[in-house]
Enzyme design. Structure first.
Site, PDB file in Angstrom:
ATOM      1  N   ARG A 138       0.843  -1.194   0.000  1.00 32.15           N
ATOM      2  CA  ARG A 138       0.000   0.000   0.000  1.00 32.15           C
ATOM      3  C   ARG A 138       0.880   1.247   0.000  1.00 32.15           C
ATOM      4  O   ARG A 138       1.058   1.908   1.018  1.00 32.15           O
ATOM      5  CB  ARG A 138      -0.962  -0.041   1.172  1.00 32.15           C
ATOM      6  CG  ARG A 138      -2.011  -1.123   0.982  1.00 32.15           C
ATOM      7  CD  ARG A 138      -3.275  -0.886   1.735  1.00 32.15           C
ATOM      8  NE  ARG A 138      -4.349  -1.693   1.199  1.00 32.15           N
ATOM      9  CZ  ARG A 138      -5.526  -1.844   1.797  1.00 32.15           C
ATOM     10  NH1 ARG A 138      -5.758  -1.240   2.953  1.00 32.15           N
ATOM     11  NH2 ARG A 138      -6.463  -2.583   1.239  1.00 32.15           N
TER      12      ARG A 138
ATOM     13  N   ASP B 191      -3.790  -2.143  -6.780  1.00 35.00           N
ATOM     14  CA  ASP B 191      -4.250  -2.714  -5.519  1.00 35.00           C
ATOM     15  C   ASP B 191      -5.582  -3.448  -5.698  1.00 35.00           C
ATOM     16  O   ASP B 191      -6.654  -2.864  -5.609  1.00 35.00           O
ATOM     17  CB  ASP B 191      -4.386  -1.601  -4.479  1.00 35.00           C
ATOM     18  CG  ASP B 191      -4.663  -2.127  -3.078  1.00 35.00           C
ATOM     19  OD1 ASP B 191      -4.950  -3.337  -2.931  1.00 35.00           O
ATOM     20  OD2 ASP B 191      -4.624  -1.331  -2.123  1.00 35.00           O
TER      21      ASP B 191
ATOM     22  N   GLN C 139      -1.296   2.205  -6.006  1.00 31.24           N
ATOM     23  CA  GLN C 139      -2.741   2.305  -5.798  1.00 31.24           C
ATOM     24  C   GLN C 139      -3.540   1.741  -6.965  1.00 31.24           C
ATOM     25  O   GLN C 139      -4.557   1.083  -6.772  1.00 31.24           O
ATOM     26  CB  GLN C 139      -3.131   3.764  -5.551  1.00 31.24           C
ATOM     27  CG  GLN C 139      -2.724   4.269  -4.176  1.00 31.24           C
ATOM     28  CD  GLN C 139      -3.138   5.705  -3.944  1.00 31.24           C
ATOM     29  OE1 GLN C 139      -3.595   6.381  -4.854  1.00 31.24           O
ATOM     30  NE2 GLN C 139      -2.971   6.174  -2.723  1.00 31.24           N
TER      31      GLN C 139
ATOM     32  N   TYR D 210      -2.795  -0.806   7.398  1.00 33.92           N
ATOM     33  CA  TYR D 210      -3.592  -1.822   8.069  1.00 33.92           C
ATOM     34  C   TYR D 210      -3.567  -1.591   9.581  1.00 33.92           C
ATOM     35  O   TYR D 210      -2.718  -0.898  10.113  1.00 33.92           O
ATOM     36  CB  TYR D 210      -3.056  -3.234   7.771  1.00 33.92           C
ATOM     37  CG  TYR D 210      -3.128  -3.606   6.317  1.00 33.92           C
ATOM     38  CD1 TYR D 210      -4.334  -3.953   5.727  1.00 33.92           C
ATOM     39  CD2 TYR D 210      -1.986  -3.616   5.520  1.00 33.92           C
ATOM     40  CE1 TYR D 210      -4.413  -4.301   4.392  1.00 33.92           C
ATOM     41  CE2 TYR D 210      -2.052  -3.963   4.180  1.00 33.92           C
ATOM     42  CZ  TYR D 210      -3.265  -4.311   3.623  1.00 33.92           C
ATOM     43  OH  TYR D 210      -3.336  -4.655   2.298  1.00 33.92           O
TER      44      TYR D 210
ATOM     45  N   SER E 253      -8.139  -3.474  -2.734  1.00 38.00           N
ATOM     46  CA  SER E 253      -8.955  -2.270  -2.617  1.00 38.00           C
ATOM     47  C   SER E 253     -10.055  -2.235  -3.667  1.00 38.00           C
ATOM     48  O   SER E 253     -11.208  -1.901  -3.367  1.00 38.00           O
ATOM     49  CB  SER E 253      -8.082  -1.020  -2.738  1.00 38.00           C
ATOM     50  OG  SER E 253      -7.241  -0.891  -1.609  1.00 38.00           O
TER      51      SER E 253
END
Length: 375
Positions: A121, A129, A126, A225, A132
């Site tokens: 992350r 990911d 991004q 996290y 996500s």
């Protein structure tokens, strides 16, 4: 030339496909040869004839014989792993902690295995990911499930028979799935409270019109996290959370730790204090669930509370889930494709952490530890 195979997913309930037609075409324009197993996209509503030339539709055996890279959604079964071409690149949500036997097969067959759930992350990653992108789908659908199963209207209604108060919804976990669940429940008109042990989540929660439940515990961890809580912190959290849950008509639980069992947040005692007819939608069911009573893939009733443990939630919206996952794959691999050839850089800040096996070795430290503990 990089020869990519997109296999049909065989896990029960899995409807997604690793590449949609548009993204498959992008890879061919980058000089790659892309083959899709016959019927691979049908359950995601991408029939074979939507994959136009130069993408080819092949039988599985023919595709495997020619492939130098296999892009999948879920980890292959043991039998499927043994059939992978020796020395190929495998990319997917490989869930090594639950598929150690397959990891050993990757090692023996000198497969370069890249786990999409281990994309770090960081800002640069991004767009790669997958956790996500798929969590956004899951959070949206969880709110719809909660609204359908709850015994009350989500929005406030003013009728000739009087005013109906809006439902009270509690969302546990304010990551991507939780934030999407909050936003969707708010759009449906519910009063929403959210709980997350990371204090930094407050701003995002409140920006969506929800109220943050303050338990006095902050467990912000590395990589975006949450860290695991101490026993004292768990007790403090539980005391504050139990009261909020007792007032809720619906609870959506999304707290998960990649590669580890989901934390138990909702105890049996909390469930027994909830309103009759209340519903819990536990998005962490695949990791064992955030509720002590969750049965993955099942709906159970306890003290007139319904606990729903859905699996494969992103597959319920297979079209956008597949499209987003395919773009994650493309964004991951395309920087390392030149003139149709794939040259991975294992010193790269993204590729390095997500690599499980390479050159006949297990290169991920956490996976090595799991293998030693399992032996």
């Amino acid at each position: 030339m990089l020869k990519i195979l997109i296999p049909r997913e065989h896990r029960p309930g899995e409807l997604r496909v690793a590449l949609d037609p548009a993204t498959a075409m992008r890879l061919t324009r980058d000089g790659c040869q892309v083959a899709v197993e016959k019927g691979a996209g049908e359950r995601a509503h991408f029939p074979d004839d939507h994959y136009g030339e130069p993408v080819t539709i092949v039988e599985r055996d023919k595709g495997l014989a020619d492939a130098t890279a296999v892009l999948c959604v879920r980890a292959p079964s043991v039998e499927e792993a043994e059939a992978l071409p020796e020395g190929c690149v495998l990319v997917g949500l490989l869930a090594a902690h639950a598929n150690l036997e397959q990891v050993e097969i990757y090692r023996k067959r000198r497969i370069t295995a890249l786990a999409m759930e281990l994309v770090p992350r960081i800002s640069r990653a991004q767009s790669m990911d997958a956790l996500s992108s798929q969590a956004a789908v899951a959070g949206y659908h969880a709110a719809l499930q909660a609204a359908e199963r709850a015994p009350v209207f989500f929005p406030m209604l003013t009728t000739a028979a009087g005013t109906v108060r809006p439902a009270k919804v509690v969302v546990i976990g304010a990551g991507v799935a939780g934030l999407q669940a909050i936003a969707t429940a708010r759009r449906l008109g519910a009063q929403v409270e959210a709980y997350d042990i990371r204090a930094a989540a407050r701003e995002q929660v409140e920006s969506l019109g929800a109220k943050m439940i303050d338990t006095g515990v902050d467990a912000s961890g590395e990589g975006g996290y949450a860290r695991e809580l101490s026993d004292d912190e768990k007790a403090t959290q539980a005391e504050a959370l139990a009261k909020r849950l007792s007032e809720a008509h619906a609870v959506i639980s999304t707290a998960a730790l990649p590669g580890r069992p989901a934390p138990k947040i909702i105890t049996q005692a909390m469930v027994e204090r909830m309103k009759p007819g209340a519903v819990i939608v536990d998005l962490a069911a695949e990791g064992g669930g955030n509720c002590e009573l969750t049965q993955p893939g099942e709906t159970v009733e306890h003290h007139d509370v319904s606990i729903h443990g859905p699996l494969d939630i992103p597959s319920r919206l297979a079209v956008p889930a597949s499209e987003m996952y395919a773009r994650n794959l493309y964004n991951l691999l395309s920087p390392f494709i030149e003139d149709g050839e794939l040259e991975l850089d294992f010193e790269d800040a993204v590729i390095g952490p997500m690599c499980l096996t390479r050159d006949g070795e297990i290169v991920n430290e956490q996976v090595r530890q799991w293998m030693e503990d399992d032996s």
